[in-house]
Design a protein around this motif. Structure first.
Motif, PDB file in Angstrom:
ATOM      1  N   GLY A  47       5.992  11.044   4.475  1.00  0.00           N
ATOM      2  CA  GLY A  47       6.999  11.958   4.995  1.00  0.00           C
ATOM      3  C   GLY A  47       6.554  13.410   4.871  1.00  0.00           C
ATOM      4  N   GLU A  98       1.865  12.099   7.258  1.00  0.00           N
ATOM      5  CA  GLU A  98       3.231  12.283   7.751  1.00  0.00           C
ATOM      6  C   GLU A  98       3.977  10.956   7.777  1.00  0.00           C
ATOM      7  N   ARG A  99       3.287   9.924   8.202  1.00  0.00           N
ATOM      8  CA  ARG A  99       3.911   8.605   8.327  1.00  0.00           C
ATOM      9  C   ARG A  99       4.161   7.957   6.962  1.00  0.00           C
ATOM     10  N   GLU A 100       3.170   8.010   6.070  1.00  0.00           N
ATOM     11  CA  GLU A 100       3.278   7.284   4.804  1.00  0.00           C
ATOM     12  C   GLU A 100       4.032   8.039   3.723  1.00  0.00           C
ATOM     13  N   ALA A 159      -1.637  12.573  10.749  1.00  0.00           N
ATOM     14  CA  ALA A 159      -0.528  11.677  11.085  1.00  0.00           C
ATOM     15  C   ALA A 159      -0.253  10.654   9.996  1.00  0.00           C
ATOM     16  N   ALA A 160      -1.291  10.155   9.329  1.00  0.00           N
ATOM     17  CA  ALA A 160      -1.081   9.126   8.306  1.00  0.00           C
ATOM     18  C   ALA A 160      -0.261   9.670   7.136  1.00  0.00           C
TER      19      ALA A 160
END
Length: 341
Positions: free
Chosen positions: A288, A284-286, A281-282
């Motif tokens: 993209g 994906e979040r940081e 998830a990190a």
């Protein structure tokens, strides 16, 4: 044009990273001990010969400066200091680390796995907030932890993205875990024993997914450590079936409910008594990040590479490093005696 220097360019991860950056419009200098070129790289890629331990050669390759240095062969604090010494000429760095830096809440990690009750019981999934082993120079894991500590220190002066890679797969590996099933299939083995019911999960990481993370991190500098793994963590039995499908064979899995009955029966390179699964998830979040492939998507190229390496050669000659680490992978006599009993 943005300029990137890739250290360890002709290795398994380096080849994919150079290609991904070059196709994204970067001017890439591919650094390796051989000074070689991969046939899949765009013609714009420049190659240079340098030893990773030669700080002067690395500085010469960076020259007057570059936007990013990608280091896929860094280990330990000394290599970290080599990179930070270039901070005045480098915009940022992307450096390969390993999920082996993690330890569980009882201080167990990959370095304790051979001890009684020594295998780590990680949370599922593991986030980047999980504690890490004490830095040092004694083992692979502690050296990677030392690398991370040096590079992420506030005084380092260089924005660095550390990618904690899982069980890396793809062509050009000196230690392809897939060899375990590929060779058995080539040898006509119809049965295979799988410890832990074939349900072990040791999170895989495609070189293509790692290369995509490198490409994204190069364009979004920061100081951080991120997991680097595939979107799914296939089981050992699932990996076996995927390799069978690529090779066009059907095999029988004999599922053993517990650990390997002997060191050479049922123990694959992914066989672990507790899951090792990373949270993505990190990234994906940081960054993209969206993974371009799943485990089986590019498996055929790995299998073909292994088959070519094995052609006309003993597996220990083709993969000497694998033989040193996993010497008993193909003890067919012991396996047959167990299965027949």
């Amino acid at each position: 044009m943005r300029r990137a220097v890739v250290i360890g360019a002709t290795g398994q991860i380096g080849r994919a990273a150079v290609g991904a950056l070059a196709r994204d419009g970067w001017e890439v200098t591919a650094l390796s001990r051989s000074g070689g070129r991969d046939e899949g790289w765009p013609g714009s890629v420049r190659v240079a010969r340098a030893d990773r331990e030669d700080a002067g050669a690395l500085a010469a390759a960076v020259g007057d400066g570059c936007e990013v240095v990608v280091d896929v062969v860094a280990f330990g604090a000394a290599h970290a200091r080599q990179l930070t010494s270039l901070a005045d000429r480098v915009g940022s760095a992307v450096v390969i680390s390993s999920l082996s830096v993690y330890e569980d809440d009882k201080g167990r990690g990959f370095d304790t796995q051979e001890e009684p009750d020594g295998f780590p019981q990680y949370p599922v999934p593991i986030t980047e907030e999980q504690r890490t082993v004490r830095p040092g120079e004694a083992t692979y894991s502690t050296r990677k932890a030392a690398l991370e500590r040096e590079l992420l220190a506030p005084e380092a002066g260089l924005p660095v993205t550390l990618l904690r890679a899982g069980a890396v797969h793809g062509p050009h590996s000196p230690m392809p875990r897939e060899l375990y099933f590929v060779k058995r299939n080539l040898d006509g083995r119809t049965r295979r024993a799988l410890a832990f019911g074939g349900e072990s999960r040791f999170h895989t990481a495609s070189v293509h997914n790692i290369a995509e993370l490198i490409r994204l991190a190069a364009g979004r500098p920061g100081a951080r450590a991120l997991n680097a793994a595939d979107p799914d963590a296939p089981t050992v039995a699932g990996i076996a079936r995927s390799i069978d499908a690529v090779m066009g064979v059907e095999r029988e899995d004999v599922l053993l409910p517990g650990p390997p009955p002997t060191p050479t029966v049922g123990a694959t390179p992914w066989s672990v008594p507790a899951p090792v699964v990373c949270d993505m998830a990190a990234a994906e979040r940081e960054l993209g990040y969206r993974p371009p492939v799943r485990y089986a998507d590019r498996l055929a190229e790995t299998v073909t590479w292994i088959e070519r390496q094995l052609s006309g050669r003993d597996w220990r000659e083709a993969y000497p490093q694998m033989a040193r680490v996993y010497g008993g992978l193909f003890d067919y006599a012991a396996e047959d005696a167990f299965l027949d009993a």
